[in-house]
Design a protein around this motif. Structure first.
Motif, PDB file in Angstrom:
ATOM      1  N   GLY A  83       1.416  17.646   0.823  1.00 41.68           N
ATOM      2  CA  GLY A  83       0.493  17.073  -0.149  1.00 41.68           C
ATOM      3  C   GLY A  83      -0.432  16.114   0.568  1.00 41.68           C
ATOM      4  O   GLY A  83      -0.398  15.996   1.804  1.00 41.68           O
ATOM      5  N   GLN A  84      -1.250  15.420  -0.208  1.00 44.40           N
ATOM      6  CA  GLN A  84      -2.163  14.424   0.345  1.00 44.40           C
ATOM      7  C   GLN A  84      -2.135  13.184  -0.536  1.00 44.40           C
ATOM      8  O   GLN A  84      -1.902  13.267  -1.737  1.00 44.40           O
ATOM      9  CB  GLN A  84      -3.583  14.980   0.446  1.00 44.40           C
ATOM     10  CG  GLN A  84      -3.722  16.139   1.416  1.00 44.40           C
ATOM     11  CD  GLN A  84      -5.142  16.679   1.491  1.00 44.40           C
ATOM     12  OE1 GLN A  84      -5.981  16.366   0.651  1.00 44.40           O
ATOM     13  NE2 GLN A  84      -5.410  17.509   2.491  1.00 44.40           N
ATOM     14  N   LEU A  85      -2.393  12.041   0.086  1.00 40.76           N
ATOM     15  CA  LEU A  85      -2.364  10.768  -0.626  1.00 40.76           C
ATOM     16  C   LEU A  85      -3.384   9.830  -0.012  1.00 40.76           C
ATOM     17  O   LEU A  85      -3.600   9.848   1.211  1.00 40.76           O
ATOM     18  CB  LEU A  85      -0.957  10.155  -0.531  1.00 40.76           C
ATOM     19  CG  LEU A  85      -0.706   8.833  -1.254  1.00 40.76           C
ATOM     20  CD1 LEU A  85      -0.853   8.996  -2.768  1.00 40.76           C
ATOM     21  CD2 LEU A  85       0.692   8.308  -0.908  1.00 40.76           C
ATOM     22  N   ASP A  86      -3.993   9.005  -0.854  1.00 37.35           N
ATOM     23  CA  ASP A  86      -4.944   8.015  -0.355  1.00 37.35           C
ATOM     24  C   ASP A  86      -4.271   7.105   0.672  1.00 37.35           C
ATOM     25  O   ASP A  86      -3.121   6.673   0.487  1.00 37.35           O
ATOM     26  CB  ASP A  86      -5.475   7.179  -1.522  1.00 37.35           C
ATOM     27  CG  ASP A  86      -6.580   6.241  -1.087  1.00 37.35           C
ATOM     28  OD1 ASP A  86      -7.756   6.629  -1.187  1.00 37.35           O
ATOM     29  OD2 ASP A  86      -6.277   5.115  -0.641  1.00 37.35           O
ATOM     30  N   ARG A  87      -4.994   6.806   1.724  1.00 32.64           N
ATOM     31  CA  ARG A  87      -4.445   6.005   2.809  1.00 32.64           C
ATOM     32  C   ARG A  87      -3.919   4.657   2.320  1.00 32.64           C
ATOM     33  O   ARG A  87      -2.885   4.176   2.801  1.00 32.64           O
ATOM     34  CB  ARG A  87      -5.523   5.790   3.877  1.00 32.64           C
ATOM     35  CG  ARG A  87      -5.053   5.029   5.095  1.00 32.64           C
ATOM     36  CD  ARG A  87      -6.165   4.915   6.124  1.00 32.64           C
ATOM     37  NE  ARG A  87      -5.670   4.419   7.407  1.00 32.64           N
ATOM     38  CZ  ARG A  87      -6.403   4.327   8.509  1.00 32.64           C
ATOM     39  NH1 ARG A  87      -7.670   4.696   8.493  1.00 32.64           N
ATOM     40  NH2 ARG A  87      -5.871   3.875   9.630  1.00 32.64           N
ATOM     41  N   GLY A  88      -4.614   4.069   1.373  1.00 29.63           N
ATOM     42  CA  GLY A  88      -4.191   2.764   0.884  1.00 29.63           C
ATOM     43  C   GLY A  88      -2.875   2.780   0.139  1.00 29.63           C
ATOM     44  O   GLY A  88      -2.231   1.739  -0.017  1.00 29.63           O
ATOM     45  N   ALA A  89      -2.449   3.956  -0.329  1.00 32.68           N
ATOM     46  CA  ALA A  89      -1.199   4.079  -1.082  1.00 32.68           C
ATOM     47  C   ALA A  89      -0.010   4.425  -0.196  1.00 32.68           C
ATOM     48  O   ALA A  89       1.135   4.396  -0.663  1.00 32.68           O
ATOM     49  CB  ALA A  89      -1.354   5.135  -2.177  1.00 32.68           C
TER      50      ALA A  89
END
Length: 285
Positions: free
Chosen positions: A106-112
């Motif tokens: 999957g992918q996730l925002d870097r800040g999270a």
């Protein structure tokens, strides 16, 4: 402070979580990709169609079978989580993996990433100049406007690996953006290993893998900042760099580990019992 202790303290600072006790496993489908704090787990209960709870922790719902659907569910939850002060959205996607060389889940925002305790990967390049009077390193002085480690010392090139790019592709991109290194020169960088760590901070858990490279640069080449990451570059004799790591806190926290790895590989510092070398890879697989 002994010489070894001067280096070991940086390793300890980057590995300040003896165990994940108190954190809850977080999974994408069957694969665990992180650890979350109880307050984030509680916030995820407001998204019952996206996240399910069981005796093994928290997971994306079984109906979310593809990396794309899992990524979308995560993205849709982030604004509410940010409004609760649980994370800060940065607008840059990173790939999610259970292991550093594993498939993208999957992918996730870097800040999270820290809030979810998810692994982040990056590249760090040692810019080396081998002169008649010994080894020298190009050192970047970070911008004083940076949110992380403002004004501290850094590698010539360093950056996180964004979604869809390899370590080598990221290296070429960051080398041009940060130091004005042409692609043909940056491509000469040699992969020399990795360091990893698990560090608890105010954002959550930083579970980072840093892919390390050495790049021998000609004496006539001078790097120049091409973005707002670095104020300037300075060429230091390696003894000065060793002293900065050993005796000060002027170097960015994780760059210390990359430099200790370099010092060990070059035979510049002693590690008779192997403690320093073992300490450099305590993070994700």
């Amino acid at each position: 402070m002994s010489s070894a202790a001067g280096f070991a303290r940086h390793i300890a600072a980057c590995n300040n979580l003896p165990s994940p006790a108190g954190y809850i496993p977080f999974r994408l489908g069957p694969a665990q990709i992180g650890w979350i704090a109880p307050d984030l787990a509680q916030a995820l209960t407001f998204f019952p169609r996206a996240f399910h709870f069981d005796r093994n922790g928290v997971a994306t719902a079984a109906r979310l079978r593809s990396p794309g659907t899992r990524s979308q569910a995560l993205a849709e939850a982030l604004p509410a989580l940010e409004s609760r002060g649980l994370l800060k959205i940065r607008g840059e996607l990173f790939d999610l993996r259970a292991e550093s060389a594993g498939p993208v889940l999957g992918q996730l925002d870097r800040g999270a990433l820290p809030a979810f305790g998810a692994m982040s990967q990056g590249v760090h390049v040692n810019g080396l100049v081998r002169r008649g009077d010994g080894l020298h390193l190009w050192i970047g002085i970070r911008s004083r406007d940076k949110a992380v480690a403002p004004g501290q010392l850094d590698n010539i090139v360093a950056g996180g690996i964004p979604a869809g790019l390899s370590a080598e592709e990221t290296l070429i991109k960051e080398a041009a953006e940060e130091a004005g290194l042409p692609p043909d020169l940056a491509a000469r960088a040699r992969p020399v290993g990795r360091v990893s760590y698990t560090m608890r901070n105010a954002e959550g858990l930083r579970r980072d893998v840093l892919h390390c490279y050495d790049l021998d640069l000609p004496e006539g080449f001078t790097p120049h900042p091409h973005d707002d990451e670095v104020e300037r570059f300075e060429l230091w004799p390696v003894a000065r760099v060793i002293a900065a790591v050993r005796d000060t806190d002027e170097v960015k926290f994780n760059v210390n580990l990359v430099l200790i790895d370099l010092f060990l590989r070059e035979g510049l510092i002693e590690d008779p019992d192997g403690t320093l070398r073992a300490g450099l890879d305590q993070g994700p697989e």
